[in-house]
Design a protein around this motif. Structure first.
Motif, PDB file in Angstrom:
ATOM      1  N   LEU A  39       0.812  -1.212   0.000  1.00  0.00           N
ATOM      2  CA  LEU A  39       0.000   0.000   0.000  1.00  0.00           C
ATOM      3  C   LEU A  39       0.849   1.267   0.000  1.00  0.00           C
ATOM      4  O   LEU A  39       0.565   2.206  -0.737  1.00  0.00           O
ATOM      5  CB  LEU A  39      -0.949   0.013   1.200  1.00  0.00           C
ATOM      6  CG  LEU A  39      -1.847   1.246   1.354  1.00  0.00           C
ATOM      7  CD1 LEU A  39      -2.785   1.382   0.150  1.00  0.00           C
ATOM      8  CD2 LEU A  39      -2.641   1.167   2.645  1.00  0.00           C
ATOM      9  N   THR A  40       1.910   1.286   0.817  1.00  0.00           N
ATOM     10  CA  THR A  40       2.628   2.543   1.081  1.00  0.00           C
ATOM     11  C   THR A  40       4.030   2.638   0.497  1.00  0.00           C
ATOM     12  O   THR A  40       4.558   3.737   0.366  1.00  0.00           O
ATOM     13  CB  THR A  40       2.774   2.760   2.594  1.00  0.00           C
ATOM     14  OG1 THR A  40       3.584   1.708   3.134  1.00  0.00           O
ATOM     15  CG2 THR A  40       1.414   2.812   3.277  1.00  0.00           C
ATOM     16  N   PHE A  61       1.257   8.683   5.900  1.00  0.00           N
ATOM     17  CA  PHE A  61       0.881   8.608   4.488  1.00  0.00           C
ATOM     18  C   PHE A  61       1.559   9.690   3.659  1.00  0.00           C
ATOM     19  O   PHE A  61       1.899   9.458   2.501  1.00  0.00           O
ATOM     20  CB  PHE A  61      -0.636   8.628   4.326  1.00  0.00           C
ATOM     21  CG  PHE A  61      -1.264   7.308   4.668  1.00  0.00           C
ATOM     22  CD1 PHE A  61      -1.134   6.213   3.821  1.00  0.00           C
ATOM     23  CD2 PHE A  61      -1.949   7.135   5.857  1.00  0.00           C
ATOM     24  CE1 PHE A  61      -1.685   4.980   4.136  1.00  0.00           C
ATOM     25  CE2 PHE A  61      -2.515   5.899   6.186  1.00  0.00           C
ATOM     26  CZ  PHE A  61      -2.373   4.826   5.324  1.00  0.00           C
ATOM     27  N   LEU A  67       2.726   5.417  -2.701  1.00  0.00           N
ATOM     28  CA  LEU A  67       1.384   4.875  -2.530  1.00  0.00           C
ATOM     29  C   LEU A  67       1.039   4.068  -3.781  1.00  0.00           C
ATOM     30  O   LEU A  67       1.215   4.540  -4.898  1.00  0.00           O
ATOM     31  CB  LEU A  67       0.374   5.999  -2.319  1.00  0.00           C
ATOM     32  CG  LEU A  67      -0.991   5.579  -1.807  1.00  0.00           C
ATOM     33  CD1 LEU A  67      -0.875   4.914  -0.429  1.00  0.00           C
ATOM     34  CD2 LEU A  67      -1.921   6.764  -1.717  1.00  0.00           C
ATOM     35  N   ALA A  71      -4.281   0.916  -5.251  1.00  0.00           N
ATOM     36  CA  ALA A  71      -5.020   1.032  -3.987  1.00  0.00           C
ATOM     37  C   ALA A  71      -6.484   1.368  -4.246  1.00  0.00           C
ATOM     38  O   ALA A  71      -7.347   0.979  -3.461  1.00  0.00           O
ATOM     39  CB  ALA A  71      -4.376   2.080  -3.093  1.00  0.00           C
ATOM     40  N   THR A  72      -6.762   2.026  -5.340  1.00  0.00           N
ATOM     41  CA  THR A  72      -8.149   2.375  -5.654  1.00  0.00           C
ATOM     42  C   THR A  72      -8.997   1.135  -5.955  1.00  0.00           C
ATOM     43  O   THR A  72     -10.219   1.221  -5.985  1.00  0.00           O
ATOM     44  CB  THR A  72      -8.224   3.339  -6.854  1.00  0.00           C
ATOM     45  OG1 THR A  72      -7.571   2.735  -7.970  1.00  0.00           O
ATOM     46  CG2 THR A  72      -7.577   4.673  -6.520  1.00  0.00           C
ATOM     47  N   PRO A  89      -9.335  12.097   1.682  1.00  0.00           N
ATOM     48  CA  PRO A  89      -8.228  11.241   1.232  1.00  0.00           C
ATOM     49  C   PRO A  89      -7.498  10.510   2.368  1.00  0.00           C
ATOM     50  O   PRO A  89      -7.173   9.335   2.226  1.00  0.00           O
ATOM     51  CB  PRO A  89      -7.282  12.203   0.516  1.00  0.00           C
ATOM     52  CG  PRO A  89      -8.116  13.377   0.159  1.00  0.00           C
ATOM     53  CD  PRO A  89      -9.190  13.463   1.207  1.00  0.00           C
ATOM     54  N   GLN A  92      -9.701   7.758   3.739  1.00  0.00           N
ATOM     55  CA  GLN A  92      -9.764   6.652   2.789  1.00  0.00           C
ATOM     56  C   GLN A  92      -8.491   5.797   2.857  1.00  0.00           C
ATOM     57  O   GLN A  92      -8.560   4.569   2.862  1.00  0.00           O
ATOM     58  CB  GLN A  92      -9.973   7.176   1.375  1.00  0.00           C
ATOM     59  CG  GLN A  92     -10.204   6.056   0.377  1.00  0.00           C
ATOM     60  CD  GLN A  92     -10.554   6.568  -0.995  1.00  0.00           C
ATOM     61  OE1 GLN A  92      -9.881   7.450  -1.520  1.00  0.00           O
ATOM     62  NE2 GLN A  92     -11.620   6.032  -1.564  1.00  0.00           N
ATOM     63  N   LYS A  93      -7.330   6.423   2.936  1.00  0.00           N
ATOM     64  CA  LYS A  93      -6.079   5.671   3.010  1.00  0.00           C
ATOM     65  C   LYS A  93      -6.014   4.815   4.273  1.00  0.00           C
ATOM     66  O   LYS A  93      -5.573   3.662   4.236  1.00  0.00           O
ATOM     67  CB  LYS A  93      -4.882   6.624   2.949  1.00  0.00           C
ATOM     68  CG  LYS A  93      -4.704   7.270   1.600  1.00  0.00           C
ATOM     69  CD  LYS A  93      -3.652   8.357   1.645  1.00  0.00           C
ATOM     70  CE  LYS A  93      -3.655   9.150   0.351  1.00  0.00           C
ATOM     71  NZ  LYS A  93      -2.844  10.370   0.451  1.00  0.00           N
ATOM     72  N   TRP A  96      -8.292   1.927   3.756  1.00  0.00           N
ATOM     73  CA  TRP A  96      -7.668   0.963   2.848  1.00  0.00           C
ATOM     74  C   TRP A  96      -6.736   0.051   3.642  1.00  0.00           C
ATOM     75  O   TRP A  96      -6.757  -1.162   3.480  1.00  0.00           O
ATOM     76  CB  TRP A  96      -6.865   1.663   1.763  1.00  0.00           C
ATOM     77  CG  TRP A  96      -7.629   2.267   0.629  1.00  0.00           C
ATOM     78  CD1 TRP A  96      -8.911   1.990   0.236  1.00  0.00           C
ATOM     79  CD2 TRP A  96      -7.141   3.257  -0.266  1.00  0.00           C
ATOM     80  NE1 TRP A  96      -9.241   2.752  -0.862  1.00  0.00           N
ATOM     81  CE2 TRP A  96      -8.174   3.530  -1.193  1.00  0.00           C
ATOM     82  CE3 TRP A  96      -5.939   3.941  -0.389  1.00  0.00           C
ATOM     83  CZ2 TRP A  96      -8.033   4.460  -2.230  1.00  0.00           C
ATOM     84  CZ3 TRP A  96      -5.797   4.861  -1.418  1.00  0.00           C
ATOM     85  CH2 TRP A  96      -6.836   5.114  -2.328  1.00  0.00           C
TER      86      TRP A  96
END
Length: 116
Positions: A39-40, A61, A67, A71-72, A89, A92-93, A96
């Protein structure tokens, strides 16, 4: 969870809960790190540094090396929120990441978790 609270919450405060969650379900910290890295872009040393220096989730983040553009593709409900519909945002992160950790704990195949 309010967006204001997310900006001040530290990664170090939620990381132990992530570890407990995956280990309680007979999964490993390595699997946890794999999804956080996906993810990151943080590696193991970066994750350890984020825990040690007490950075907030916003800083975690913001400083993320890369990123993941996929991820979407993370969809579904976590903690009562449909992650693809979250407007903020940062929120959402965080959701996720929660969703990925939850999928590890449930024993979902890593290829599915990483949206391969």
């Amino acid at each position: 969870m309010a967006a204001d609270r997310l900006t001040t919450m530290t990664f170090a405060s939620i990381y132990p809960m992530y570890v407990q969650k995956v280990e309680r379900k007979d999964h490993t910290t390595a699997e946890l790190h794999q999804v956080i890295t996906w993810l990151t872009g943080y590696d193991d040393a970066g994750i350890a540094a984020a825990v040690a220096d007490g950075r907030t989730l916003a800083e975690f983040f913001d400083r993320a090396p890369a990123l993941n553009p996929n991820a979407t593709l993370i969809t579904g409900v976590i903690c009562g929120y449909r992650v693809e519909d979250i407007a903020d945002p940062l929120h959402q992160k965080v959701r996720w990441m929660d969703k990925l950790v939850d999928e590890v704990a449930r024993g979902k195949k890593m290829s599915s978790i990483l949206r391969a």
